[in-house]
Structures are given as C-alpha cells and as structure tokens.
Motif scaffolding. Structure first.
Motif, mmCIF file in Angstrom:
data_model
loop_
_atom_site.group_PDB
_atom_site.id
_atom_site.type_symbol
_atom_site.label_atom_id
_atom_site.label_comp_id
_atom_site.label_asym_id
_atom_site.label_seq_id
_atom_site.Cartn_x
_atom_site.Cartn_y
_atom_site.Cartn_z
ATOM 1 N N PRO A 43 10.114 -9.468 4.969
ATOM 2 C CA PRO A 43 10.800 -9.631 3.682
ATOM 3 C C PRO A 43 10.071 -8.939 2.521
ATOM 4 O O PRO A 43 10.689 -8.575 1.526
ATOM 5 N N THR A 44 8.765 -8.773 2.664
ATOM 6 C CA THR A 44 7.994 -8.127 1.590
ATOM 7 C C THR A 44 7.251 -6.920 2.155
ATOM 8 O O THR A 44 6.960 -6.866 3.351
ATOM 9 N N PRO A 45 6.920 -5.949 1.293
ATOM 10 C CA PRO A 45 6.228 -4.756 1.798
ATOM 11 C C PRO A 45 4.839 -5.073 2.357
ATOM 12 O O PRO A 45 4.158 -5.984 1.899
ATOM 13 N N ILE A 46 4.447 -4.304 3.365
ATOM 14 C CA ILE A 46 3.052 -4.297 3.816
ATOM 15 C C ILE A 46 2.263 -3.512 2.776
ATOM 16 O O ILE A 46 2.686 -2.420 2.367
ATOM 17 N N VAL A 47 1.156 -4.038 2.306
ATOM 18 C CA VAL A 47 0.367 -3.334 1.291
ATOM 19 C C VAL A 47 -1.026 -3.059 1.838
ATOM 20 O O VAL A 47 -1.741 -3.983 2.252
ATOM 21 N N LEU A 48 -1.422 -1.782 1.875
ATOM 22 C CA LEU A 48 -2.784 -1.395 2.242
ATOM 23 C C LEU A 48 -3.524 -0.993 0.973
ATOM 24 O O LEU A 48 -3.080 -0.084 0.260
ATOM 25 N N ARG A 49 -4.615 -1.680 0.696
ATOM 26 C CA ARG A 49 -5.482 -1.285 -0.432
ATOM 27 C C ARG A 49 -6.792 -0.785 0.159
ATOM 28 O O ARG A 49 -7.619 -1.574 0.592
ATOM 29 N N GLU A 50 -6.932 0.536 0.238
ATOM 30 C CA GLU A 50 -8.074 1.154 0.910
ATOM 31 C C GLU A 50 -8.468 2.412 0.153
ATOM 32 O O GLU A 50 -7.693 2.921 -0.664
ATOM 33 N N PRO A 51 -9.661 2.956 0.445
ATOM 34 C CA PRO A 51 -10.049 4.206 -0.209
ATOM 35 C C PRO A 51 -9.040 5.314 0.070
ATOM 36 O O PRO A 51 -8.520 5.445 1.173
ATOM 37 N N GLY A 52 -8.752 6.089 -0.946
ATOM 38 C CA GLY A 52 -7.785 7.169 -0.831
ATOM 39 C C GLY A 52 -7.549 7.749 -2.202
ATOM 40 O O GLY A 52 -8.196 7.364 -3.176
ATOM 41 N N ALA A 53 -6.593 8.692 -2.296
ATOM 42 C CA ALA A 53 -6.402 9.375 -3.574
ATOM 43 C C ALA A 53 -5.021 9.137 -4.179
ATOM 44 O O ALA A 53 -4.890 9.074 -5.384
ATOM 45 N N GLY A 54 -3.970 9.043 -3.337
ATOM 46 C CA GLY A 54 -2.626 8.957 -3.898
ATOM 47 C C GLY A 54 -1.877 7.740 -3.391
ATOM 48 O O GLY A 54 -2.151 7.227 -2.311
ATOM 49 N N ARG A 55 -0.906 7.298 -4.205
ATOM 50 C CA ARG A 55 -0.044 6.187 -3.768
ATOM 51 C C ARG A 55 1.012 6.719 -2.802
ATOM 52 O O ARG A 55 1.585 7.779 -3.013
ATOM 53 N N LEU A 56 1.275 5.929 -1.753
ATOM 54 C CA LEU A 56 2.255 6.324 -0.739
ATOM 55 C C LEU A 56 3.239 5.188 -0.498
ATOM 56 O O LEU A 56 2.856 4.009 -0.521
ATOM 57 N N LEU A 57 4.485 5.570 -0.234
ATOM 58 C CA LEU A 57 5.521 4.614 0.172
ATOM 59 C C LEU A 57 6.079 5.076 1.504
ATOM 60 O O LEU A 57 6.462 6.235 1.655
ATOM 61 N N GLN A 58 6.097 4.184 2.485
ATOM 62 C CA GLN A 58 6.731 4.509 3.763
ATOM 63 C C GLN A 58 7.804 3.473 4.054
ATOM 64 O O GLN A 58 7.578 2.262 3.917
ATOM 65 N N VAL A 59 8.976 3.973 4.456
ATOM 66 C CA VAL A 59 10.085 3.097 4.823
ATOM 67 C C VAL A 59 10.556 3.497 6.220
ATOM 68 O O VAL A 59 10.761 4.681 6.486
ATOM 69 N N VAL A 60 10.702 2.515 7.113
ATOM 70 C CA VAL A 60 11.125 2.794 8.488
ATOM 71 C C VAL A 60 12.337 1.934 8.832
ATOM 72 O O VAL A 60 12.326 0.713 8.626
ATOM 73 N N TYR A 61 13.377 2.588 9.340
ATOM 74 C CA TYR A 61 14.602 1.917 9.783
ATOM 75 C C TYR A 61 14.714 2.057 11.297
ATOM 76 O O TYR A 61 14.685 3.188 11.809
ATOM 77 N N PRO A 62 14.835 0.988 12.065
ATOM 78 C CA PRO A 62 15.057 1.114 13.516
ATOM 79 C C PRO A 62 16.393 1.796 13.812
ATOM 80 O O PRO A 62 17.377 1.591 13.089
ATOM 81 N N LEU A 63 16.412 2.613 14.869
ATOM 82 C CA LEU A 63 17.621 3.337 15.259
ATOM 83 C C LEU A 63 17.837 3.188 16.764
ATOM 84 O O LEU A 63 16.936 2.753 17.483
ATOM 85 N N PRO A 64 19.001 3.603 17.261
ATOM 86 C CA PRO A 64 19.253 3.529 18.711
ATOM 87 C C PRO A 64 18.516 4.636 19.460
ATOM 88 O O PRO A 64 17.929 5.536 18.857
#
Length: 885
Positions: free
Chosen positions: A237-258
């Motif tokens: 129901p809520t996004p997975i959030v990774l707070r780790e060393p890095g440089a840019g903000r990223l958004l990933q969205v995955v939809y299951p398919l057949p």
C-alpha cells in the motif's frame, strides 16, 4: 515490410533431444554458434540464489578433455565469445569466420558433458562472481530494483536477483554446482542455434557427429525442479523507501504482467512506446519536458511464467518523488482516456522498425531465435508477434492499460540518497607497494592452447573485397557509400571535427551542449516536429561528442533514408538552439553530472585523465557544475558557427540503396552548406611520463566495489608501432579470459571480475590504460600483480607463439566485425577521418599479419613502463592492510 525474420530457418531435433535451429545468411564469411540451456534464475530458490550464474562462470574453466581456460581457446580461434544468465535461460555464444564452425561445435559439445567443476576452480570463480555482484551493488538503480522486485514476486524466483547474492554465493559447495550441471546441462534441455555462411546439409551431419553421441539426462523434466504455481501478487500500500548513499532521487514502479505467450503482450509493447519512446512520448512530455525528471526509461519483460512492466524515473534536481509519482500515475491514466490513432500507429511503426534494425547482424538474429525457442517454445514467435503488433488498435490500448497498469496493481520504490561527498583525494606516491608471491603466466603456456584447440577447416575460397565509393562536394564534405542489399535497412555514421578538445576550461561541456541540442529546433521545424518526423518512420538520428570529434549515428528502413539525410542536413545547417530547450538541457546535464560523480568508474576515469594531462592540455578539461552554469546561448551559437563545417565533416553510409540516387540526395541536401575561412586547429603540447608511481585514491562512501585505472600517455594512430602495439595489447590485456592479465589476476587469483588493457589512439594523442574492478580489500594485491606482469613483459618480452595467437585473434575478430553493418560503417568512417587509404578496410589484416615477434617485444620495451605509472583507485575506503583469505 521485409520478409519474415524466420524465413529459411530449419528446425531439427536429434534423437538425444537436442533442438537445432539453422539459418543460412551468405552476406559475409562468418557464422555464429549459440547454445541455449533452458535454465536460469527461475530454477532457483532462496539459499541457492545465483547458482545458475555461478555455473555459467565455471563453464569457461575447462573440461576433462581440455583442462584449460576456454576463453583462451575461443581467443585463439578468433571467436567473439561470451555468455549470459537470465531468468529463463543460460546462453553461450561465439561468432567466427566460417572455416572455424566445426571447431566451435566441438568445444561446445565438450563442455556440455565434460566440464571440470573442482574445489579450487569454484573458490577462485566465487571471488570473481562476488566482484561482479559488488559492481552491481555500486548502482542505486540496482539496489532499488532488487528491493521492488522482491516485493512484486515474494514467493517466486523472478523476485530474486539473476546474478545471486553474496551471502548465497559464498556458501556454494562443489557438489551442489556439480548436481546442478548434471540436472540441467544436457542435449534434451538445450537449443543449438547456427546462423551465417554455411551449408545446412553438411552442417547438420557435423552436428549429429559432434553432439549426437551425448546422452540425455536420467529422468527428463528436471528443468522444472521447483514447484510452479500461479503467481499471486499483493501490491504494497505504501512505497518501499531506500535511504542509502547515492547522488540522485529515483522512482521505480513495477506492474505485474502475464507471460510471454499471452495475447496482450504485443499491445503492452505498443503502450510502452507511446509512454516513453522519443520526445513526443507521454511520460517524456509529462515528466522531462516539465523539468520534474531528468530521465524516464521503461521496459516490458515477457518471460516463461510471468512478466512485468517497469518504469524508472531519475528525478530532476530538488524535485519531490511523491509529486513525480502522482504525475506519472495521472499521465498513464490519461493515455487510457485520450490515446489517439496517430500515437498508436507511430508506436507500431517504431516498434516494428526497431525489431528489424536490431536484427541486421547474424549474432542478433541467432539471439532472437534462441530466446524465442527457450522462452515460449517457438522460434517463429517474433513473426507472430510482429503480425499481432500490426493489428493493435486504440481500443486495445485502452483495454490493456485498464487491465494491467492500474494504481492498485503496482509496487512503488523510492530511492532517497543520503549525503555523499568525494573525500580523501591525494596525490602522493603509494608507499605500500607490495610484491605478491605468484608466478605470472604459469596458468597455461601458449603451446598448451595449440594442443587443445580443435582442428580448423582449410579456407578454400577468397573473400570478395568490396570497397566503398567515395566522393566529395565542392564545399569539402566527404561521403563514402557502400551498398549492401542483405537487409532492407540503412546505417549512417558521421564525424564533425567539433569535439571537447575545443572546450575552454571555464566552459567545459560547451561542445556537448552544441551536439546534444542540434535536434532541438531549426529555422523551419521545432523540436517536436523533428522528433515526430523521425518517430513516424521508426528512424533514429543521434549526435555524441568525443574528445576529437562529434560522432553522428543514424539508422532507418531503406525507404526512409531521404528523411534521415534531410533532417541531418537541416540541423547541422540551421539549428537555432531555443532558449527554453537549452535551459532544460542544462538542468538535465547538471543532474547527470551529479550521478556520474557517484560512480567509481567515472570518478577514477576523470582523475586518471587529469593526472596524466596537465591543465591547459586539450584532454584535461571535464565539465563541472560551475563550467556548465557559465555556458550562455550565444556561446552555443558561436561554437556551432565556428566548428560545424562541411570541410571537417565525413559521412559514411552502408545499406540497401542506389548509389546515384543517394549521391543526388546528398548534393541537394548538403550542397549549399557554406564554409568561410579556415577550419580551427589545435596544437597538442607534448606530455612527459610520470617520473614515478603516482597513486590517487578518491573515496566514495557506500560503494561495495573499487575501480582502478592505471596508465600514462601513449601513442597516436600514426605511430609506426601502432600495429605491433595492438598485438602486444592483445597478449597483455585485450581479453579478460585469455590475456596475461586476465589469466593471472582474474582467472587464477580471482581478484577481478574484469581486467582489460587498451592503447587508445587518436589523431593527436594516445593513452595507455589498464582498467579493473576489484573488492576494496583486493585492490592493492591486484595492482601489485598487474605491475609485476607489466614488469615481466617489459623485461622478458612475449613468446613467438603468443604473437601468432594474438595476430590470429585480432584478424579473426576484425573479419567478424565487418559482418556487422554498424561496425563496418564506423570502420569506413574512421579510416577516412584518420586520412588512411580506403583500401585500409581490407589491408588492415595484412598489416597485422606482417607484425613480427621482434617488433612486439620492441614495443613492449618502449611502451610498457611499470615504474612510471599513474594509479587511480576509486571506491570505498581501500582496506589495503586487510589480510587476504
């Protein structure tokens, strides 16, 4: 539409169950051999994650009949060989000159049944695999994707990383890997694909002779070791959030398919093109044009048991991920409400053209056949798929979006970087140089390679040597044309002398600003019109800046060549650099720079180059935030007017065209491109070698792997030692499995996933460098081993047999490369840029053949300097004092 991709394909199944797919393609004297096993990470479970990938590595370690690194055998044959592990399959592939076909078949049959999997080999190769995994760990995108995929597929192997996890790899036992090999590596679980210049009847007889005697497995059907069941999915129901060393903000969205066999897959791919392909695409418009994101990419994955659609967004500077996610969801929903027939037709054209253009060379054609046969069980799948794509209608797009791409079905991940500063850059000699206790070169003598190499058929006929037609316009533009009717496509390659060597230090990045904004509008067309004209034909045109020039790359279906030439001519003559587009590009470039400076390889490369070439040298400057902010629109216009000239431009075309028609088109489009004054030139100052070992260690917190660059200034393309240096480099580090460096540092000691050496030779300068990836605690040992090998070759030279083997490899690789239209076009282009005779296309191999043993050893004495070398290692704090277990 061209003829079907599977025309002339023949399927044969041997008595032992081996499926053989053959396709004759007689456009060049080369052939590709691929063995696809129906096993991948799909056949794993937690605890043994990565075992398929580990076995793939071990398949190069030799067999009972040939206890020798197979990379050395492939290299000696001149085979462009490699392997990969995926979700549903593991594949091994090599492309060679046609007379070496049987030799490749013999080697593949040998390792299908007789691979050596011993404790010592497993121990060293586990270290190599862990080094590879640490390289992936350096990437925030990889870490975010892993977290999201585990949530999407919590109870299925598709949720596991294909390469495995360090924790699982460390625990693998020899018996486990041997059992996996026995269960899955057999003819009845494999597909052999051969595409190229051969006769089917004779080749099938050879295959029966070589593979026919291999036995089936005991108890067929073991590829389904893990119980399969429907894949339930409960989105978080809520996004997975990774707070780790890095440089840019990223958004990933995955939809299951057949799975791949379901009828909605072609429509899903069309939807992906509507969303993300080109400047006119919906998500690009909503996210990138608005400044919310610097980049958006997406892909449909269609596999044997399931699939998914993933979207990855790199946020713009200071942009909020929740807002981006909201805009993304709205844009997807909006397509379902307002998709147009024009959008659907454009996406179908682009998708179809991409499939055809990606199958111009025989290796790619075989890859598609192997993938189709092992994923969906039908090598004709792509033909059916393209037929289905042609039938997709706007109503199908709406139905499929509402069926799969809903807010309720997706899993979302956010990557929120913590502060990450580069620290600890020093410029002092490394006082901790160690000498390791090892004997370089003991792995295998060249005479051993010859002993285990299968016999090669004698060449009975000469290769036809067709040369490009050359002509020049009165304004100085040079054009090279080589008709090739083998596929209904055209490949364009070009060069303009307007590279980053002309950047001023306070405006580093200016040359790239010009090249990357050429397509953003002309006096007669705006950016969206240009993008639309190309997209409607599935054609591409790109400009990429390098040190010594801007490279142009374009491809299209044959009938659309006039469009490519017309747009190319328009943008090089009439680009206007609209202020809005320039500012958007600046923001994207600043974000990209931030991300680059979080990558150890990029940081190491920058510091390495700047440690070799002093300030004020044309190769010293790199873009910085300050230099990018300095660039004004007038600077861009002035640079373009000064450096984009017909008399420093070369175009090369290979493909399905009529010479006279193309000459006429080029005359019409480019004939009025005017030039005034002389072309700008640069004088490269001489650069001295470092007087000692200079060691620099930039620290990037949070990284799992270190990247090392070692080297110094080298020779340019016109140096009389050029061909000898190529042979020397092939022996030293031209191949990570068969070279001296690869045999010792990677294969015997297991210290690096990849180690290579290069002589980068330009018109004005050259650089010698060695590049490697290591665990941080292994860096010092790998550097010391590398220096010792350099010392050994510098002092003792190489052997005559090594020279002959390296020459054979280079000549074979070159001949294989000319069968790929993109590589052929680029080779024709660069020969002209360097001012070489056009017969160089075919005399290059003669020059390599004439290189002598004495010349190579003289080059080793003159060009290898183990005690005058710059060493840059970027990564986490390097644990030099940690003991090696």
């Amino acid at each position: 539409m061209p003829s079907t991709l599977t025309e002339n394909v023949r399927k044969t199944v041997l008595e032992n169950g081996l499926t053989v797919l053959t396709k004759e393609v007689h456009t060049a004297p080369v052939v590709t051999v691929q063995v696809w096993y129906k096993v991948g990470s799909r056949n794993e479970e937690p605890g043994v994650n990565g075992i398929a990938h580990q076995l793939e590595h071990l398949m190069f370690k030799g067999t009972q009949n040939r206890p020798i690194q197979f990379g050395r055998l492939f290299s000696a044959l001149g085979s462009d060989s490699n392997a990969f592990t995926s979700y549903d399959q593991t594949a091994y592939y090599g492309t060679v000159e046609r007379n070496k076909l049987k030799a490749l078949l013999v080697l593949e049959a040998d390792r299908m049944q007789n691979s050596q999997i011993e404790p010592e080999q497993l121990a060293s190769e586990k270290r190599v695999v862990i080094s590879e995994l640490q390289g992936y760990e350096n990437s925030p995108e990889y870490r975010l994707n892993r977290a999201v995929m585990q949530a999407v597929f919590p109870n299925h192997a598709y949720g596991l990383p294909v390469g495995g996890t360090k924790a699982d790899v460390e625990k693998f036992e020899v018996e486990q890997v041997q059992e996996y090999y026995r269960n899955f590596y057999s003819p009845d679980n494999a597909v052999l694909v051969i595409v190229g210049d051969f006769q089917t009847g004779n080749t099938l007889e050879t295959i029966k002779e070589v593979f026919g005697k291999l036995p089936k497995r005991q108890g067929a059907g073991k590829e389904e070791l893990i119980t399969k069941c429907p894949i339930p999915h409960s989105p978080l129901p809520t996004p997975i959030v990774l707070r780790e060393p890095g440089a840019g903000r990223l958004l990933q969205v995955v939809y299951p398919l057949p799975d791949a066999n379901q009828p909605d897959v072609p429509t899903l791919d069309v939807i992906d093109y509507i969303f993300t392909e080109g400047r006119n695409s919906r998500l690009y418009q909503a996210l990138v044009e608005s400044g919310l994101a610097s980049e958006v990419t997406a892909s449909v994955t269609s596999l044997r048991e399931s699939g998914w659609y993933e979207v990855l967004v790199t946020a713009g500077s200071k942009q909020d991920l929740k807002k981006i996610d909201s805009v993304l969801s709205s844009a997807i929903a909006n397509v379902a409400e307002s998709v147009t027939t024009e959008e659907v037709e454009r996406a179908k054209t682009q998708l179809t053209a991409d499939v055809i253009l990606s199958n111009r060379d025989i290796t790619s054609q075989a890859m598609r056949l192997g993938n189709d046969e092992t994923t969906v069980g039908d090598y004709r799948y792509t033909d059916r798929y393209l037929a289905a794509v042609r039938l997709v209608k706007p109503t199908d797009v709406v139905t499929v979006i509402n069926k799969y791409l809903t807010k309720e079905s997706r899993t979302v991940g956010f990557f929120e970087p913590t502060q990450n500063q580069i620290t600890g850059v020093s410029d002092k000699p490394d006082s901790a140089q160690t000498t390791e206790n090892f004997s370089p070169g003991v792995a295998v003598l060249p005479s051993e390679v010859a002993k285990y190499l299968p016999p090669v058929d004698l060449v009975t006929d000469a290769i036809a040597q067709v040369l490009p037609q050359e002509f020049k316009l009165t304004n100085g533009l040079r054009i090279l044309l080589l008709p090739d009717r083998s596929t209904p496509t055209v490949t364009l390659s070009g060069y303009i002398q307007a590279g980053t060597e002309f950047d001023l230090e306070n405006q580093a990045g200016l040359a790239a600003f010009v090249s990357e904004n050429l397509l953003n509008g002309t006096t007669s067309k705006n950016v969206l019109t240009i993008a639309k004209v190309l997209a409607e034909r599935g054609a591409s045109l790109n400009f990429e800046v390098h040190r010594e020039g801007v490279h142009i790359e374009g491809d299209s279906l044959a009938g659309d060549l006039p469009i490519i030439l017309e747009i190319l001519a328009d943008v090089v003559k009439n680009s206007t650099f609209p202020a809005k587009e320039l500012e958007l590009h600046r923001q994207q470039t600043l974000t990209d720079l931030q991300l680059e400076l979080d990558e150890p390889s990029e940081v190491a490369r920058r510091i390495f180059v700047q440690s070799i070439y002093p300030k004020k040298h044309p190769l010293h400057t790199f873009p910085t935030e300050e230099s990018l902010q300095q660039i004004q629109r007038q600077d861009v216009i002035d640079f373009k007017a000064k450096h984009y000239r017909p008399d420093t431009t070369v175009l090369a075309l290979v493909g399905d065209f009529d010479l006279d028609i193309v000459r006429s088109l080029i005359q019409n489009d480019f004939g009025n491109w005017q030039v005034s004054g002389k072309a700008p030139t640069l004088k490269y100052p001489p650069v001295s070698m470092p007087e000692k070992i200079v060691s620099v260690n930039p620290v990037l917190p949070g990284k799992a792997q270190a990247v090392t660059y070692m080297g110094y200034t080298g020779i340019n393309r016109y140096d009389p030692r050029f061909h000898a240096a190529l042979v020397l480099n092939q022996i030293l580090g031209g191949d990570t499995l068969s070279s001296r460096l690869g045999a010792e540092v990677r294969d015997r000691q297991g210290l690096s996933y990849g180690i290579y050496s290069y002589f980068h030779t330009g018109k004005n300068a050259g650089t010698f460098l060695i590049e490697m990836q290591t665990s941080p605690e292994d860096s010092s040992k790998a550097i010391a081993s590398t220096r010792q090998i350099l010392q050994q070759i510098h002092q003792q030279g190489v052997t005559a047999l090594e020279v002959e083997t390296a020459k054979c490899t280079l000549i074979s690789n070159y001949n294989v490369s000319l069968a790929n239209p993109e590589e052929l076009t680029d080779r024709i282009l660069m020969n002209e840029v360097y001012g070489l005779d056009k017969v160089e296309l075919h005399s290059f191999t003669d020059k390599l053949q004439k290189v002598t043993f004495e010349q190579v050893n003289q080059a080793a004495r003159e060009l290898l300097h183990p005690d005058k070398i710059v060493v840059v290692t970027a990564g986490p704090s390097v644990l030099a004092e940690k003991s090696i277990r």
